[in-house]
Design an enzyme around this catalytic site. Structure first.
Site, PDB file in Angstrom:
ATOM      1  NE  ARG A   1      -1.786   1.577   3.588  1.00 18.73           N
ATOM      2  CZ  ARG A   1      -1.836   1.433   4.913  1.00 18.73           C
ATOM      3  NH1 ARG A   1      -2.763   0.682   5.459  1.00 18.73           N
ATOM      4  NH2 ARG A   1      -0.970   2.042   5.705  1.00 18.73           N
TER       5      ARG A   1
ATOM      6  CE1 TYR B   1       1.045   2.197   8.801  1.00 22.18           C
ATOM      7  CE2 TYR B   1       0.146   4.112   9.922  1.00 22.18           C
ATOM      8  CZ  TYR B   1       0.070   3.167   8.924  1.00 22.18           C
ATOM      9  OH  TYR B   1      -0.974   3.198   8.041  1.00 22.18           O
TER      10      TYR B   1
ATOM     11  CG  HIS C   1      -6.865   3.067   6.406  1.00 22.65           C
ATOM     12  ND1 HIS C   1      -7.198   1.845   5.871  1.00 22.65           N
ATOM     13  CD2 HIS C   1      -8.020   3.619   6.838  1.00 22.65           C
ATOM     14  CE1 HIS C   1      -8.506   1.673   5.982  1.00 22.65           C
ATOM     15  NE2 HIS C   1      -9.020   2.729   6.565  1.00 22.65           N
TER      16      HIS C   1
HETATM   17  C1  LIG Z   1     -14.847  -5.871  11.109  1.00 20.75           C
HETATM   18  C2  LIG Z   1     -14.064  -4.584  11.029  1.00 20.75           C
HETATM   19  N1  LIG Z   1     -13.157  -4.283  11.986  1.00 20.75           N
HETATM   20  C3  LIG Z   1     -12.456  -3.118  11.908  1.00 20.75           C
HETATM   21  C4  LIG Z   1     -12.661  -2.238  10.881  1.00 20.75           C
HETATM   22  C5  LIG Z   1     -11.862  -0.912  10.807  1.00 20.75           C
HETATM   23  N2  LIG Z   1     -10.877  -1.000   9.707  1.00 20.75           N
HETATM   24  C6  LIG Z   1     -11.154  -0.444   8.500  1.00 20.75           C
HETATM   25  S1  LIG Z   1      -9.929  -0.737   7.395  1.00 20.75           S
HETATM   26  C7  LIG Z   1      -8.991  -1.558   8.533  1.00 20.75           C
HETATM   27  C8  LIG Z   1      -7.675  -2.166   8.134  1.00 20.75           C
HETATM   28  C9  LIG Z   1      -7.839  -3.070   6.934  1.00 20.75           C
HETATM   29  O1  LIG Z   1      -6.682  -3.777   6.655  1.00 20.75           O
HETATM   30  P1  LIG Z   1      -6.662  -4.864   5.508  1.00 20.75           P
HETATM   31  O2  LIG Z   1      -7.778  -5.842   5.669  1.00 20.75           O
HETATM   32  O3  LIG Z   1      -5.278  -5.441   5.510  1.00 20.75           O
HETATM   33  O4  LIG Z   1      -6.941  -4.037   4.173  1.00 20.75           O
HETATM   34  P2  LIG Z   1      -6.144  -2.787   3.569  1.00 20.75           P
HETATM   35  O5  LIG Z   1      -6.825  -1.552   4.103  1.00 20.75           O
HETATM   36  O6  LIG Z   1      -4.711  -2.921   3.997  1.00 20.75           O
HETATM   37  O7  LIG Z   1      -6.292  -2.897   2.087  1.00 20.75           O
HETATM   38  C10 LIG Z   1      -9.652  -1.621   9.762  1.00 20.75           C
HETATM   39  C11 LIG Z   1      -9.110  -2.304  10.973  1.00 20.75           C
HETATM   40  C12 LIG Z   1     -13.641  -2.579   9.901  1.00 20.75           C
HETATM   41  N3  LIG Z   1     -13.895  -1.803   8.852  1.00 20.75           N
HETATM   42  N4  LIG Z   1     -14.305  -3.758  10.000  1.00 20.75           N
END
Ligand SMILES: Cc1ncc(C[n+]2csc(CCOP(=O)(O)OP(=O)(O)O)c2C)c(N)n1
Length: 341
Positions: free
Chosen positions: A252, A264, A256
């Site tokens: 990425r 980080y 976020h």
């Molecule tokens: C069930 C749930 N827990 C927490 C969140 C908050 N949240 C949104 S994005 C994220 C991180 C996502 O990481 P990943 O699955 O690796 O996808 P990326 O954003 O890296 O593409 C979190 C913890 C959420 N949307 N849904």
């Protein structure tokens, strides 16, 4: 994990060069829309969540090209490229980002929460991590019940592979031998959590063993490898091979969302992955001539300019629109207080 050696069919061939040029166009379109959207966000013209797929374009484009016309696709916030390949236009994307009345959701909901099952096969994304796995298992099951040979494809991030929905949905699909392909888009971080704090496994595809399904690992920054591996999973799933898990390694290249400067992440990691940029790699592999490059650049700029202009000139939705199209039956959202009932 390697593919099952005994019954492995030959690897699907690369698409012809003309199709590869279209793949290149979609990767460039995705990146240009992404970069323009981030600039507009900084200007305060786009408000709310905005999620980037910078550096991850090869996964979206390569995998979407591996599907057939009637197949279903359940995107993530980082799959703008896949949504474009399936037929959603830059105008639809920009109006959704601008939350205008002309957008696919008529000005409601998150910037990536749109789709059109009938027209493009895209099932609108919801933000709860892992939840698209059981939803897309349901799409695959519904197709089978109707006697249709459709495959459902969806994506999860590395973080989402730790959720209950991922396990429950994939296990159900495995047991039912549903034609579901789940791509793990392993981009190194789930928000600020590195993969090393997410799992002790070396490869997330090893989780396939828990379900008794095939699991594969590939290079997510090589669009042709993404295409070949996804195509193979799609073909196997359609032929009755059941659910398939494919982990594609990528990175990425932003935080976020715009509020997150990703402090980080060690700087060296950004430098290392910048050298593996999927678009530059594909340009070299294609041996693009300067004319071909310029033609794509002009086409993309024109389309993105048009989309931004269209979105900026579009009206805002009227207030009551917020109550329409939320449920199949619009009357469900009209709340009547008990004292007026
Ligand atoms: C069930 C749930 N827990 C927490 C969140 C908050 N949240 C949104 S994005 C994220 C991180 C996502 O990481 P990943 O699955 O690796 O996808 P990326 O954003 O890296 O593409 C979190 C913890 C959420 N949307 N849904």
């Amino acid at each position: 994990m390697s593919p099952k050696a005994s019954k492995a069919p030959p690897a699907p061939a690369d698409p012809p060069r003309a199709v590869q040029l279209e793949m290149y166009y979609f990767m460039r379109l995705t990146r240009t829309l992404d970069e323009r959207a981030h600039a507009l966000h900084r200007q305060g013209k786009i408000v709310g969540g905005l999620f980037s797929s910078l550096g991850q374009e090869a996964i979206s484009v390569g995998s979407a090209f591996a599907l057939d016309r009637g197949d279903y696709l359940g995107p993530l916030i980082r799959n703008l490229g896949a949504v474009l390949v399936r037929g959603h236009t830059p105008r639809e994307v920009m109006t959704q980002y601008f939350a205008r009345a002309t957008s696919p959701t008529r000005g409601k909901d998150n910037s990536q929460h749109f789709g059109d099952v009938r027209r493009t096969g895209v099932v609108a994304y919801i933000s709860m991590l892992g939840t698209m796995v059981p939803v897309m298992a349901g799409m695959a099951l519904a197709a089978r019940i109707r006697g249709e040979r459709r495959v459902a494809l969806t994506y999860v991030g590395d973080g989402a592979t730790s959720t209950g929905d991922f396990y429950e949905g994939l296990n159900f699909a495995a047991v039912q031998r549903l034609p579901l392909v789940v791509i793990i888009e392993n981009n190194g971080y789930a928000y600020s959590t590195p993969v090393s704090r997410q799992t002790l496994l070396k490869d997330l595809a090893e989780k396939a063993r828990a379900f008794g399904i095939p699991g594969y690992v590939g290079d997510g920054n090589d669009v042709l490898e993404v295409y070949r591996m996804t195509r193979r999973c799609v073909e196997d799933a359609r032929a009755g091979g059941g659910a398939q898990l494919l982990e594609l390694k990528t990175f990425r290249m932003r935080g976020h969302a715009p509020h997150d400067a990703a402090e980080y992440v060690p700087r060296e990691l950004f430098e290392e992955w910048a050298r593996k940029d999927p678009i530059e790699r594909f340009e070299r592999a294609l041996g693009l001539s300067p004319e071909e490059r310029r033609a794509v650049e002009e086409r993309v700029q024109k389309e993105v300019d048009d989309a931004v202009e269209f979105a900026e000139n579009s009206p805002w939705p009227e207030g009551p629109e917020a109550l329409r199209g939320v449920f199949e039956d619009d009357s469900l959202v009209r709340f009547t207080p008990w004292w007026e009932r």
